[in-house]
Scaffold this active site. Sequence first.
Site, short mmCIF file in Angstrom:
data_model
loop_
_atom_site.label_atom_id
_atom_site.label_comp_id
_atom_site.label_asym_id
_atom_site.label_seq_id
_atom_site.Cartn_x
_atom_site.Cartn_y
_atom_site.Cartn_z
CE LYS A 82 15.76 16.70 14.58
NZ LYS A 82 17.11 16.97 15.20
CD GLU A 163 23.39 5.93 5.06
OE1 GLU A 163 23.91 5.12 5.87
OE2 GLU A 163 23.88 7.02 4.80
CB CYS A 197 27.52 6.74 6.43
SG CYS A 197 26.79 7.67 5.10
CD GLU A 292 29.18 4.49 11.44
OE1 GLU A 292 29.22 4.86 10.26
OE2 GLU A 292 28.13 4.42 12.10
#
Length: 403
Positions: A82, A163, A197, A292
């Site tokens: 997905k 993650e 990331c 973030e």
Amino acid sequence: VGKPVREADAEVSEAIDFCRYYASEMEQLDPGYNYDVAGETNRYIYQPRGIAVVISPWNFPLAIATGMTVAALVTGNCTLLKPAETSSVIAAKLTEVLVDAGIPKGVFQYVPGKGSQVGAYLVNHADTHVIAFTGSQEVGCRIYADAAILKPGQKHMKRVIAEMGGKNAIIVDESADLDSAVVGVVQSAFGYSGQKCSACSRVVVLEPVYDTFVQRFVEATKSLNIGETELPSTQVGPVIDANARSRIREYIEKGKAEAKVALEMPAPDNGYFIGPVIFKDVPANGIIAQEEIFGPVVAVIKVKNFKEALEVANGTNYALTGGLYSRTPSHIEKAQDEFEVGNLYINRNITGAIVARQPFGGFKLSGVGSKAGGPDYLLQFTEPRTVTENIQRQGFAPIEGAD
């Protein structure tokens, strides 16, 4: 997805590396282990867990999707992919490649759709055994919570590999080679517009070199080319979509309320462009130093000594990547022991981990599970079993078919 040509090329290479590496790792796992003693055989073997759901991100739409998918397949699990909505076409191309390569019909399925609907359905389904996810902390934590709930008819606990991003810092101490440090920070912060990331979003600089570093960092960033990603000269392209652009702009305004703007570069109007932004004199606990942003925005933080630098670098909820520019052996040794990151880079940029060379992944709220592209990764998709047989038989078994 607005990725510059050079970085897109490297991503295709990484996808190939994942295929080769996981194939090699599975060949080593497949025989299992023998722990035989006199009169007894003991085999330690691995079997597939069941059905794996792979939920891949848009920022590495080929490499990460390939890595998670082939890891699930090579260990024998039927797999559903997905992808993120904004990069579904690239995942569709990956599907064509896998089908063309001979993945048996029904073993692999491409399931595009909205994460809130399709992704949530797959995560919550009783037949799902493994969920491999790369994306935001918010979604990763929700998946982790949902996967822990036992559904009617479910006879297993789901394994989650997640993650979930970072708030990565590079420390620049007073002994650093500033030529290398400036280049490394620019690459780490603004490559793919900071949408990695692993990207550097904080620079923690010791007081003696702070002003010099900021000045040189600003001047080096000004030299970056912003534009269409098809052009070989482009170094900074657009961000992924309008939502991302709006969110990043909000963070820039928050930054202006708590720090000083050292640089705010203009950007083209005809697309989702945001020019690199550098904030200086940022408080270590400020919003732009803790959350973030996932864009070309960097917070530069001044500290008095190396002890404080490590405390600031470790002072977030994340522990993904980090860097140190230093020529002081004691600082390098201390960072190796105390810098809380899954991937620590010393005197180089902090992005661009290579499969099998720098297995990638973090801890704290940066993720759960073993590192991608590392020797433990495939184990997460398997169930280990021990089979013991007593071979000190007494007498003989009757011959089949005898009267």
